[in-house]
Design an enzyme around this catalytic site. Structure first.
Site, PDB file in Angstrom:
ATOM      1  N   CYS A 130       0.790  -1.546   0.317  1.00  0.00           N
ATOM      2  CA  CYS A 130      -0.055  -0.239   0.288  1.00  0.00           C
ATOM      3  C   CYS A 130       0.754   1.192  -0.003  1.00  0.00           C
ATOM      4  O   CYS A 130       1.372   1.407   0.839  1.00  0.00           O
ATOM      5  CB  CYS A 130      -0.867  -0.045   1.392  1.00  0.00           C
ATOM      6  SG  CYS A 130      -1.842   1.310   1.462  1.00  0.00           S
ATOM      7  N   CYS A 163      44.842 -21.407 -10.586  1.00  0.00           N
ATOM      8  CA  CYS A 163      43.939 -22.658  -9.735  1.00  0.00           C
ATOM      9  C   CYS A 163      42.844 -21.258  -9.457  1.00  0.00           C
ATOM     10  O   CYS A 163      42.970 -20.712  -8.997  1.00  0.00           O
ATOM     11  CB  CYS A 163      43.889 -23.401  -8.878  1.00  0.00           C
ATOM     12  SG  CYS A 163      43.204 -23.790  -7.391  1.00  0.00           S
TER      13      CYS A 163
END
Ligand SMILES: [Zn+2]
Length: 314
Positions: A130, A163
């Protein structure tokens, strides 16, 4: 630390000073509603009957909050929506004022009071947001938008530095990095698995995809971080990890990135930043194949230590 929503808007909370500065430009009613948690009288707001296509932004900071596609006629006299534009754009807070317990809704970026959310809305959410018209600014579909109401214009960069666990971990912490993902690139097999990349010479390099907001962090800053995180003089290895998949590489996505990467490598070479020759490859980006889920956020999930050092500490 900058924060972005899933829909790619910058939702980093604004400072009190910034909010005060923006609030000065508001008219009296919008100021009362957004800064003093006021409520406009029902059936008075100018957006109650608006049926045009578009979105409703925060009147203070411009963040999109609600969309016309979720607007419905509630009969309450205030503009009503059954869901937010993006749930991360609207914050909720318990409000015990006026002898009631309600849930207040606020702009997640600037803290402006917007209205309340109730659980008597229509499906699929069952919620009724609202709103006060005075807290919103409507932008019709196709209308020109100010920068504060646009999503961040994101860019992508790819870095291979051995990695991917540690490289992904630290790129993710870059201020202005929206996402860092581990994957495989520059090889010949489609949709490769970790096993294939390790044992079958597919030609892929373990690569981290970095999605960033160039307004917050530059490509140059990413390059600087990248060269702090790995040793670019090691050919086809990083420390204990040996193999072509651990090669050092920058896979560019634009001619500008290529130019900047090459210039930065030339600069590092010139000032002898490393004891040996920099062997980092600079190539146009091919398809990025995300790695298996268990590789994503590996350091964060496992708490493992990592040989990569944090590039963001000064
Ligand atoms: Zn706002």
């Amino acid at each position: 630390m900058p924060k972005y929503s899933k829909s790619h808007y910058d939702i980093t909370p604004l400072s009190a000073e910034k909010v005060a500065e923006l609030a000065k430009k508001l008219d009296e009613e919008s100021y009362r509603v957004t800064q003093k948690a006021g409520t406009e009288p029902p059936f008075c707001g100018n957006l109650l009957d608006n049926k045009k296509d578009g979105f409703y932004a925060c009147i203070v900071c411009g963040l999109p909050l609600f969309s016309s596609e979720h607007k419905f006629k509630s009969g309450t006299g205030w503009p009503s929506f059954y869901r937010e534009f993006d749930p991360e754009h609207v914050a909720r807070k318990v409000d015990k004022s006026h002898g009631m317990v309600r849930t207040e809704i606020l702009c997640a970026r600037c803290g402006a009071h917007l209205g309340h959310v109730f659980e008597d809305g229509p499906p699929p959410t069952g919620e009724r947001h609202c709103l006060n018209s005075a807290a919103l600014r409507f932008y019709e579909k196709g209308a020109p938008l100010p920068p504060e109401s646009r999503p961040a214009q994101l860019e992508t960069a790819y870095f291979a530095g051995g990695c991917f666990w540690g490289v992904e971990h630290y790129f993710q912490k870059g201020p202005g990095v929206i996402d860092a993902v581990s994957g495989y690139m520059q090889g010949d097999v489609e949709n490769p698995t970790y096993k294939q990349v390790c044992y079958e010479n597919t030609g892929h390099a373990e690569t981290v995809k970095v999605v960033f907001d160039p307004q917050r962090i530059t490509y140059r800053q990413l390059l600087e971080a990248f060269f702090k995180m790995h040793d670019p003089t090691q050919l086809n290895r990083q420390g204990p990890d040996v193999g072509e998949q651990y090669r050092s590489g920058i896979w560019y996505t634009s001619p500008e990135q290529k130019k900047e990467a090459e210039a930065y490598i030339a600069e590092l070479t010139e000032r002898k930043a490393f004891p040996g020759k920099i062997v980092t490859q600079v190539e146009p980006a091919k398809t990025f194949w995300p790695a298996e889920d268990y590789h994503q956020d590996y350091i964060a999930k496992t708490g493992r230590a990592c040989h990569v050092s944090n590039p963001w500490v000064k």
